[in-house]
Design an enzyme around this catalytic site. Structure first.
Site, mmCIF file in Angstrom:
data_model
loop_
_atom_site.group_PDB
_atom_site.id
_atom_site.type_symbol
_atom_site.label_atom_id
_atom_site.label_comp_id
_atom_site.label_asym_id
_atom_site.label_seq_id
_atom_site.Cartn_x
_atom_site.Cartn_y
_atom_site.Cartn_z
ATOM 1 N N ASN A 43 0.950 -1.159 -0.163
ATOM 2 C CA ASN A 43 -0.011 -0.027 0.003
ATOM 3 C C ASN A 43 0.868 1.280 0.008
ATOM 4 O O ASN A 43 1.862 1.324 0.521
ATOM 5 C CB ASN A 43 -1.102 0.008 1.207
ATOM 6 C CG ASN A 43 -0.384 -0.296 2.445
ATOM 7 O OD1 ASN A 43 0.575 -0.722 2.720
ATOM 8 N ND2 ASN A 43 -1.044 0.339 3.455
ATOM 9 N N GLU A 45 0.298 5.119 0.676
ATOM 10 C CA GLU A 45 -0.709 6.178 1.097
ATOM 11 C C GLU A 45 -0.177 7.769 0.648
ATOM 12 O O GLU A 45 1.112 7.879 0.106
ATOM 13 C CB GLU A 45 -0.632 6.403 2.610
ATOM 14 C CG GLU A 45 -1.310 4.961 3.252
ATOM 15 C CD GLU A 45 -1.414 4.776 4.529
ATOM 16 O OE1 GLU A 45 -1.158 5.772 5.384
ATOM 17 O OE2 GLU A 45 -2.178 3.871 4.905
ATOM 18 N N GLU A 56 -3.046 -4.797 -2.848
ATOM 19 C CA GLU A 56 -3.579 -5.877 -3.720
ATOM 20 C C GLU A 56 -3.694 -5.015 -5.326
ATOM 21 O O GLU A 56 -3.271 -5.699 -6.188
ATOM 22 C CB GLU A 56 -5.315 -6.087 -3.552
ATOM 23 C CG GLU A 56 -5.063 -7.013 -2.279
ATOM 24 C CD GLU A 56 -5.384 -5.853 -1.042
ATOM 25 O OE1 GLU A 56 -5.002 -4.681 -0.819
ATOM 26 O OE2 GLU A 56 -6.255 -6.262 -0.108
ATOM 27 N N CYS A 87 -10.355 -4.719 0.210
ATOM 28 C CA CYS A 87 -11.478 -4.095 0.171
ATOM 29 C C CYS A 87 -12.279 -4.458 -1.017
ATOM 30 O O CYS A 87 -11.940 -4.935 -1.894
ATOM 31 C CB CYS A 87 -11.207 -2.813 0.152
ATOM 32 S SG CYS A 87 -10.548 -2.045 -1.432
ATOM 33 N N CYS A 90 -10.592 -3.585 -4.437
ATOM 34 C CA CYS A 90 -9.848 -4.708 -4.747
ATOM 35 C C CYS A 90 -10.475 -5.901 -5.400
ATOM 36 O O CYS A 90 -9.824 -6.570 -6.118
ATOM 37 C CB CYS A 90 -8.801 -4.747 -3.735
ATOM 38 S SG CYS A 90 -7.699 -3.355 -3.536
HETATM 39 N N1 THU Z 1 -5.259 -1.408 2.588
HETATM 40 C C1 THU Z 1 -4.644 -2.192 1.599
HETATM 41 O O1 THU Z 1 -3.709 -1.990 1.118
HETATM 42 N N2 THU Z 1 -5.339 -3.449 1.518
HETATM 43 C C2 THU Z 1 -6.384 -4.024 2.189
HETATM 44 O O2 THU Z 1 -6.789 -4.873 1.897
HETATM 45 C C3 THU Z 1 -6.992 -3.141 3.293
HETATM 46 C C4 THU Z 1 -6.514 -1.754 3.231
HETATM 47 C C5 THU Z 1 -4.503 -0.318 3.150
HETATM 48 C C6 THU Z 1 -5.134 0.948 2.732
HETATM 49 C C7 THU Z 1 -4.581 2.089 3.569
HETATM 50 O O3 THU Z 1 -3.157 2.544 3.175
HETATM 51 C C8 THU Z 1 -4.524 1.038 4.767
HETATM 52 O O4 THU Z 1 -4.186 -0.181 4.489
HETATM 53 C C9 THU Z 1 -5.532 1.169 6.042
HETATM 54 O O5 THU Z 1 -6.775 1.431 5.269
#
Ligand code: THU
Length: 129
Positions: A43, A45, A56, A87, A90
């Protein structure tokens, strides 16, 4: 081809590169293509929170950028306490490229779900014909 545990390990490894200074929730994902290759993503941000990109989708898009089109499995590594499920957005992207198996869990225990279990009645190209 790699097995589920190897895919899981690839996701654990890439999780170390997660850029998550705001949520402090690092996630790694590794996707296996039909041809047996593995692509990974973490991830990423942003101070403009809505620009955050999930692990994902970053893994899947790396596979697509490499010329792959058919994906079979993905492992998602997030929290060490309880499984991190992908989520909804994804899940829809997984459906687009044929992901069938989604491996989630903790360092102690993993479990595979079918995408159909996680996203029943997915929207698909059939509906826009
Ligand atoms: N996040 C993901 O990368 N994948 C998931 O399956 C759940 C959430 C990330 C997004 C954000 O950077 C952090 O987790 C908190 O939501």
């Amino acid at each position: 081809m790699v097995n589920d545990m190897e895919l899981w390990t690839a996701a654990e490894t890439v999780k170390q590169h997660a850029y998550a200074p705001y949520s402090r929730f690092a996630v790694g994902a590794a996707v296996q293509t039909r041809s047996g290759q593995v692509f990974s993503g973490c991830n990423v941000e942003n101070s403009s929170f809505g620009l955050t990109s999930c692990a994902e989708r970053n893994a899947i898009y790396a596979a697509i950028a490499a010329g792959e089109r058919e994906l079979v499995a993905i492992a998602v590594v997030g929290s060490e306490i309880s499984p991190t499920f992908p989520c909804g957005a994804c899940r829809q992207v997984m459906a687009e490229f044929g992901v069938q198996k989604v491996i989630v869990g903790t360092p102690r225990q993993q479990r595979a779900y079918s995408l159909a279990e996680l996203l029943p009645a997915a929207f698909s190209e059939e509906q826009i014909k």
